[in-house]
Motif scaffolding. Structure first.
Motif, mmCIF file in Angstrom:
data_model
loop_
_atom_site.group_PDB
_atom_site.id
_atom_site.type_symbol
_atom_site.label_atom_id
_atom_site.label_comp_id
_atom_site.label_asym_id
_atom_site.label_seq_id
_atom_site.Cartn_x
_atom_site.Cartn_y
_atom_site.Cartn_z
ATOM 1 N N ASP A 150 68.466 22.987 17.607
ATOM 2 C CA ASP A 150 67.450 23.734 18.342
ATOM 3 C C ASP A 150 66.376 22.816 18.912
ATOM 4 O OD1 ASP A 150 66.768 26.607 18.916
ATOM 5 O OD2 ASP A 150 64.841 25.893 18.144
ATOM 6 N N LEU A 151 66.081 21.743 18.172
ATOM 7 C CA LEU A 151 64.921 20.919 18.524
ATOM 8 C C LEU A 151 65.324 19.694 19.336
ATOM 9 C CD1 LEU A 151 62.037 21.525 17.707
ATOM 10 C CD2 LEU A 151 62.287 19.965 15.781
ATOM 11 N N LEU A 170 58.645 20.805 29.190
ATOM 12 C CA LEU A 170 58.578 21.553 30.442
ATOM 13 C C LEU A 170 58.356 20.663 31.664
ATOM 14 C CD1 LEU A 170 56.538 24.623 29.154
ATOM 15 C CD2 LEU A 170 58.868 24.699 30.032
ATOM 16 N N THR A 223 54.788 29.644 41.313
ATOM 17 C CA THR A 223 54.300 28.861 40.174
ATOM 18 C C THR A 223 55.132 29.150 38.928
ATOM 19 O OG1 THR A 223 52.128 29.278 41.102
ATOM 20 C CG2 THR A 223 52.187 28.250 38.935
ATOM 21 N N GLY A 224 55.484 28.105 38.191
ATOM 22 C CA GLY A 224 56.218 28.274 36.939
ATOM 23 C C GLY A 224 57.701 28.560 37.139
ATOM 24 N N HIS A 225 58.167 28.508 38.384
ATOM 25 C CA HIS A 225 59.565 28.820 38.685
ATOM 26 C C HIS A 225 60.279 27.605 39.269
ATOM 27 C CE1 HIS A 225 58.070 32.837 38.099
ATOM 28 N NE2 HIS A 225 59.262 33.379 38.302
ATOM 29 N N SER A 227 62.103 31.683 36.377
ATOM 30 C CA SER A 227 61.023 31.114 35.579
ATOM 31 C C SER A 227 61.575 29.945 34.778
ATOM 32 C CB SER A 227 60.467 32.190 34.646
ATOM 33 O OG SER A 227 59.558 31.607 33.736
ATOM 34 N N THR A 228 60.861 28.822 34.739
ATOM 35 C CA THR A 228 61.362 27.662 34.000
ATOM 36 C C THR A 228 61.437 27.950 32.500
ATOM 37 O OG1 THR A 228 59.138 26.744 33.967
ATOM 38 C CG2 THR A 228 60.622 25.895 35.645
ATOM 39 N N GLY A 229 60.797 29.033 32.056
ATOM 40 C CA GLY A 229 60.912 29.442 30.654
ATOM 41 C C GLY A 229 62.323 29.856 30.271
ATOM 42 N N LEU A 230 63.193 30.115 31.251
ATOM 43 C CA LEU A 230 64.578 30.497 30.966
ATOM 44 C C LEU A 230 65.458 29.278 30.719
ATOM 45 C CD1 LEU A 230 65.176 33.360 33.578
ATOM 46 C CD2 LEU A 230 64.890 33.602 31.115
ATOM 47 N N TYR A 273 61.109 25.551 9.708
ATOM 48 C CA TYR A 273 61.289 25.633 11.149
ATOM 49 C C TYR A 273 62.203 26.805 11.518
ATOM 50 C CZ TYR A 273 62.631 24.470 15.911
ATOM 51 O OH TYR A 273 62.870 24.539 17.254
ATOM 52 N N PHE A 286 63.561 31.660 14.013
ATOM 53 C CA PHE A 286 64.613 32.678 14.115
ATOM 54 C C PHE A 286 64.323 33.946 13.315
ATOM 55 C CE2 PHE A 286 66.901 28.500 14.348
ATOM 56 C CZ PHE A 286 67.083 28.523 15.713
ATOM 57 N N LYS A 300 57.164 34.645 26.863
ATOM 58 C CA LYS A 300 56.693 33.497 27.638
ATOM 59 C C LYS A 300 56.138 34.006 28.956
ATOM 60 C CE LYS A 300 60.127 30.176 26.034
ATOM 61 N NZ LYS A 300 61.329 29.432 26.438
ATOM 62 N N SER A 301 55.002 33.484 29.364
ATOM 63 C CA SER A 301 54.441 33.899 30.643
ATOM 64 C C SER A 301 55.371 33.452 31.773
ATOM 65 C CB SER A 301 53.052 33.280 30.827
ATOM 66 O OG SER A 301 52.672 33.375 32.170
ATOM 67 N N PRO A 302 55.772 34.368 32.681
ATOM 68 C CA PRO A 302 56.719 33.974 33.735
ATOM 69 C C PRO A 302 56.136 32.923 34.678
ATOM 70 C CG PRO A 302 56.077 36.296 33.951
ATOM 71 C CD PRO A 302 55.425 35.783 32.711
ATOM 72 N N LYS A 303 54.804 32.885 34.801
ATOM 73 C CA LYS A 303 54.188 31.918 35.723
ATOM 74 C C LYS A 303 53.836 30.616 35.037
ATOM 75 C CE LYS A 303 53.030 34.748 39.355
ATOM 76 N NZ LYS A 303 52.347 34.781 40.620
ATOM 77 N N SER A 304 53.770 30.626 33.722
ATOM 78 C CA SER A 304 53.347 29.436 32.990
ATOM 79 C C SER A 304 54.050 29.444 31.633
ATOM 80 C CB SER A 304 51.821 29.483 32.844
ATOM 81 O OG SER A 304 51.411 28.563 31.894
ATOM 82 N N PRO A 305 55.295 28.923 31.578
ATOM 83 C CA PRO A 305 56.160 29.096 30.408
ATOM 84 C C PRO A 305 55.611 28.482 29.120
ATOM 85 C CG PRO A 305 57.363 28.144 32.256
ATOM 86 C CD PRO A 305 55.934 28.168 32.647
ATOM 87 N N GLY A 307 65.220 37.243 28.828
ATOM 88 C CA GLY A 307 65.344 35.903 28.257
ATOM 89 C C GLY A 307 64.019 35.230 27.960
ATOM 90 N N LEU A 308 62.917 35.750 28.505
ATOM 91 C CA LEU A 308 61.610 35.151 28.219
ATOM 92 C C LEU A 308 60.973 35.736 26.960
ATOM 93 C CD1 LEU A 308 59.950 34.838 31.768
ATOM 94 C CD2 LEU A 308 61.068 33.069 30.425
#
Lengths: 171, 159
Positions: free
Chosen positions: A23-24, A63, A108-110, A131-134, B25, B30, B73-78, B132-133
């Protein structure tokens, strides 16, 4: 009892430690499908063309992304599904879609992701900027089969469809 | 050459640290973890400065439902996390009170809003969010102690 005890001790050690490592730090996954041909699963390898790639998870936590990196991401349509695509554009860029029909500003963020195999890939041309969070990992090496072992290069898009300004709209 | 007792005990100690660190962790990643909430968007359910307990199992097994309070997670700022309530899920038609139109929530997406409708930046501003976020479901307010308790499903619950 001694054997079972030793076995239980090993499991209690190995399972959480390996799960944390995967995971890490990183993990190895099989690549399915043709969307990243010819870089991954090249057609000349025939039926046995499944590549296994190392996904670097450490660098995703920071990120920091570059155009041309190959990443794995959670499908925006189905949270249980993962895609492997290449980052084509980052936030603030403008992209002309593959069908050349419109320009898209990446918010932004995408980022904008595409398969290398144009026309055979479900990517940002279908679901838009993501979104880059994905993003769950960066594919940095092919680790299997042995004759395919290599580093995966960062390859920014060659053709002029990506603009690091709003220039796309000006055309 | 045999390992000296000191080297052996150091090795055992190191393995113990690695093992307990990994178990911690995995639990936080999880199973469940603590989240410190700031900002007014979930008042009166969660107030700024509250510490809440969240669980990850519902998210991992796709069991998040409408009315759940989630960490996302914020879609604009992950790198930032938001705490909102799931108002609509895929296939639902939801009315956006900011832009006065209906949105059909796409496959694999959720529509999030804060309980404090007048003071929340949420799907009404940035649209539907991919599932997924999502990171966790809030199920317990831990701090402050006088409001501590399980989180109800109803929006109107005030403490």
């Amino acid at each position: 009892m001694g054997l079972i005890g030793a076995l239980a001790k090993t499991v209690v050690f190995a399972v959480p430690v390996s799960a944390t490592f995967f995971d890490l730090i990183g993990t190895v996954v099989a690549v399915e499908g043709v969307s990243m041909q010819p870089v991954l699963n090249p057609p000349e390898c025939g039926n046995s063309n499944t590549d296994y790639v190392f996904l670097n998870r450490l660098s995703v936590n920071a990120l920091q992304f570059q155009r041309g990196e190959i990443v794995s991401l959670v499908s925006p349509f189905n949270p249980s599904q993962r895609y492997i695509k290449r980052i084509v554009a980052l936030e603030g860029d403008t992209v002309k879609t593959l069908d050349k029909e419109k320009c898209v500003l990446v918010p932004t963020g995408h980022c904008w992701v595409e398969g290398d195999h144009h026309g055979r890939s479900v990517d940002s041309n279908v679901f838009g900027p993501i979104s880059t969070g994905l993003i769950t990992g960066k594919a940095t090496y092919i680790v299997w089969p042995p004759n395919r072992m290599q580093r995966l290069e960062v390859q920014p898009a060659g053709e002029q469809r990506v603009y690091q300004t709003k220039a796309c709209f000006a055309q | 050459m045999a390992a000296t007792p000191l080297a052996q005990s150091l090795r055992t100690a190191l393995l113990r640290v690695v093992q307990s660190g990994s178990i911690l962790y995995c639990t936080l990643e999880f199973v469940a973890d603590f989240v410190f909430c700031s900002g007014p968007s979930m008042e009166p359910t969660i107030k700024s400065g509250d510490v809440v307990l969240t669980e990850h199992i519902s998210v991992i097994f796709n069991k998040i439902r409408k009315r759940d309070v989630v960490i996302c997670k914020s879609p604009k700022s992950p790198k930032d996390y938001i705490c909102k309530r799931v108002i609509a899920m895929e296939g639902d038609n939801v009315y956006n009170t900011e832009s006065n139109n209906f949105t059909n929530v796409r496959r694999g997406h959720v529509w999030l809003e804060g309980d404090n409708k007048d003071n929340s930046s949420d799907s009404r501003n940035y649209g539907q969010v991919p599932y997924g976020l999502l990171r966790g479901r809030v199920f317990f307010v831990l701090w402050p102690l006088y409001r501590a308790g399980p989180l109800g499903l109803d929006t109107e619950k005030s403490f």
